[in-house]
Design a protein around this motif. Structure first.
Motif, PDB file in Angstrom:
ATOM      1  N   GLN A 148      -7.247   9.673  -9.233  1.00  0.00           N
ATOM      2  CA  GLN A 148      -5.742   9.570  -9.257  1.00  0.00           C
ATOM      3  C   GLN A 148      -5.305  10.969  -9.144  1.00  0.00           C
ATOM      4  O   GLN A 148      -4.263  11.186  -8.785  1.00  0.00           O
ATOM      5  CB  GLN A 148      -5.442   9.386 -11.007  1.00  0.00           C
TER       6      GLN A 148
ATOM      7  N   VAL B  11     -11.162   4.651  -9.125  1.00  0.00           N
ATOM      8  CA  VAL B  11     -10.148   5.260  -8.181  1.00  0.00           C
ATOM      9  C   VAL B  11      -9.836   6.872  -8.766  1.00  0.00           C
ATOM     10  O   VAL B  11      -9.477   6.776  -9.882  1.00  0.00           O
ATOM     11  CB  VAL B  11      -8.882   4.413  -8.146  1.00  0.00           C
TER      12      VAL B  11
ATOM     13  N   ALA C  62      -5.986   7.221  -5.006  1.00  0.00           N
ATOM     14  CA  ALA C  62      -5.009   6.429  -5.367  1.00  0.00           C
ATOM     15  C   ALA C  62      -3.899   6.639  -4.137  1.00  0.00           C
ATOM     16  O   ALA C  62      -3.370   7.742  -3.770  1.00  0.00           O
ATOM     17  CB  ALA C  62      -4.221   6.761  -6.885  1.00  0.00           C
TER      18      ALA C  62
ATOM     19  N   GLY D   8       0.840  -1.342  -0.041  1.00  0.00           N
ATOM     20  CA  GLY D   8       0.048  -0.055  -0.102  1.00  0.00           C
ATOM     21  C   GLY D   8       0.739   1.086  -0.027  1.00  0.00           C
ATOM     22  O   GLY D   8       1.788   1.622  -1.005  1.00  0.00           O
TER      23      GLY D   8
ATOM     24  N   GLU E 171       0.477  -2.682  -4.264  1.00  0.00           N
ATOM     25  CA  GLU E 171       0.398  -1.320  -3.805  1.00  0.00           C
ATOM     26  C   GLU E 171      -1.216  -0.960  -3.801  1.00  0.00           C
ATOM     27  O   GLU E 171      -1.725  -0.228  -2.852  1.00  0.00           O
ATOM     28  CB  GLU E 171       0.887  -0.175  -4.665  1.00  0.00           C
ATOM     29  N   HIS E 172      -1.936  -1.805  -4.651  1.00  0.00           N
ATOM     30  CA  HIS E 172      -3.482  -1.461  -5.043  1.00  0.00           C
ATOM     31  C   HIS E 172      -4.302  -2.710  -4.489  1.00  0.00           C
ATOM     32  O   HIS E 172      -3.860  -3.956  -4.510  1.00  0.00           O
ATOM     33  CB  HIS E 172      -3.421  -1.097  -6.327  1.00  0.00           C
TER      34      HIS E 172
ATOM     35  N   ASP F  55      -6.894   2.919  -2.429  1.00  0.00           N
ATOM     36  CA  ASP F  55      -7.270   1.781  -3.299  1.00  0.00           C
ATOM     37  C   ASP F  55      -6.255   0.860  -2.887  1.00  0.00           C
ATOM     38  O   ASP F  55      -5.581   0.157  -3.656  1.00  0.00           O
ATOM     39  CB  ASP F  55      -7.083   2.004  -5.041  1.00  0.00           C
ATOM     40  N   THR F  56      -5.684   0.619  -1.746  1.00  0.00           N
ATOM     41  CA  THR F  56      -4.646  -0.355  -1.184  1.00  0.00           C
ATOM     42  C   THR F  56      -5.052  -1.651  -0.582  1.00  0.00           C
ATOM     43  O   THR F  56      -6.337  -1.622  -0.498  1.00  0.00           O
ATOM     44  CB  THR F  56      -3.894   0.420   0.073  1.00  0.00           C
TER      45      THR F  56
END
Length: 362
Positions: free
Chosen positions: A302, A300, A219, A21, A293-294, A196-197
């Motif tokens: 950005q 989402v 994000a 994340g 990360e996501h 969005d982790t």
């Protein structure tokens, strides 16, 4: 004294929770900008893979395996940074865990574990970081990751909210104390909105159904940008995501409306359609096994104008000043037109009265 911080390319950063994340996004972004990194998490395999990835891209990265709930392992991580790099310039307390479910349904053991990581992990990291940074001539930066839920609690994640409220209180009090004893140390609290982790994938779930973060979703890279900005620029606090800020303002100014509405809406908005295919076992007591990360979310965001405004204060001030100046010009123009119109109307009436007073000629 305002701390004089180094450029990021000349810094060494310690990042906890670095393999998922926010921490993962920050590590990649910092390495790309030339910073040296010491990455900390419980997952040695993921740490090794991440360091290899960053080194392959030309970065400088090493790691230390540590559970932030254990003070001794955090101290060992700091000693590792000293051994490898001669110390560090910025310490980021990012590691965190959560539980989805009602407070009454969450065992006390799990509640304590959340505080061991989210609160005591921040305390351990902060004490270790400050002990080293306050003795340096050029100071440094301590960055603690809170949440918009540090300001506004919601149901379903009540214990997590409590832990983040504690992080906020600790960070703000520490900042005030260091303003006298170590003015060269900058202390920043960063409060992300829903991201969005893999946060939901690593959380323990007592709801009996799939879960998700309530929208809007932002994000993780936006939080990484905020962290790296704070590493170079003394900053008290940054909120990431205008939607999160709106939630806080709503709760603070209209609690009589916000609380019953959130009590009804958040459980509904927290229901996921299905468990993500990448979801693993929760990471409450053991390390997460993935390097992501996501987590899959639709829509989402950005970018965030609200966050961008905080990271570009001069531009924001110039835009606001320009808008105010334009507004004043428009007001003056309107007043001038109004005065001019009044004068024309007065002349018209005077002429009409003068014509009415003229004698009628036979």
């Amino acid at each position: 004294m305002r701390p004089a911080l180094k450029a990021l390319a000349a810094q060494t950063l310690v990042i906890t929770g670095a393999t998922s994340g926010i921490g993962l996004a920050t590590a990649r972004a910092a390495a790309a900008r030339g910073a040296k990194l010491l990455l900390v998490s419980r997952n040695e395999q993921a740490l090794r893979a991440l360091c290899e990835e960053l080194k392959a891209r030309g970065g400088t990265a090493n790691f230390a395996v540590a559970d932030v709930a254990d003070l001794a392992s955090v101290q060992a991580a700091a000693a590792r940074a000293d051994e490898l790099y001669g110390g560090f310039d910025t310490w980021v307390n990012n590691a965190g865990v959560s539980v989805y479910g009602a407070i009454a349904d969450t065992p006390l053991e799990d509640q304590r574990r959340i505080f061991e990581t989210n609160y005591w992990g921040v305390v351990h990291g902060s004490q270790v970081a400050v002990e080293q940074l306050k003795g340096r001539a050029d100071g440094g930066t301590l960055i603690n990751i809170g949440s918009v839920l540090s300001d506004q609690a919601i149901p379903v994640q009540g214990v997590y909210c409590a832990s983040k409220h504690a992080v906020k209180g600790f960070t703000n009090a520490l900042r005030m104390e260091l303003a006298r004893s170590a003015p060269g140390v900058s202390v920043t609290l960063i409060k992300p909105a829903a991201l969005d982790t893999p946060f939901r994938d690593h959380a323990r779930n007592y709801t009996g159904a799939p879960v998700k973060n309530p929208p809007p979703i932002y994000a993780a890279s936006l939080v990484a940008d905020a962290i790296l900005y704070a590493a170079e620029t003394p900053t008290r606090e940054i909120t990431v995501g205008g939607g999160g800020r709106a939630l806080v303002q709503f709760g603070q100014h209209f609690p009589w409306l916000a609380e019953p509405l959130l009590a009804w809406a958040v459980p509904l908005l927290s229901r996921g359609a299905s468990e993500p295919s990448e979801a693993k076992d929760d990471a409450l007591y053991k390390a997460g096994r993935d390097l992501r990360e996501h987590s899959p979310y639709f829509g989402v965001r950005q970018t965030s104008l609200y966050t961008a405004a905080q990271l570009n204060p001069r531009i924001t001030a110039a835009v606001i000043s320009g808008a105010l100046a334009a507004g004043l010009v428009m007001l003056k123009a309107r007043d001038s037109l109004r005065i001019h119109g009044a004068k024309r109307e007065a002349v018209r009436r005077y002429r009409a009265n003068a014509e009415a007073r003229q004698p009628v000629q036979d």
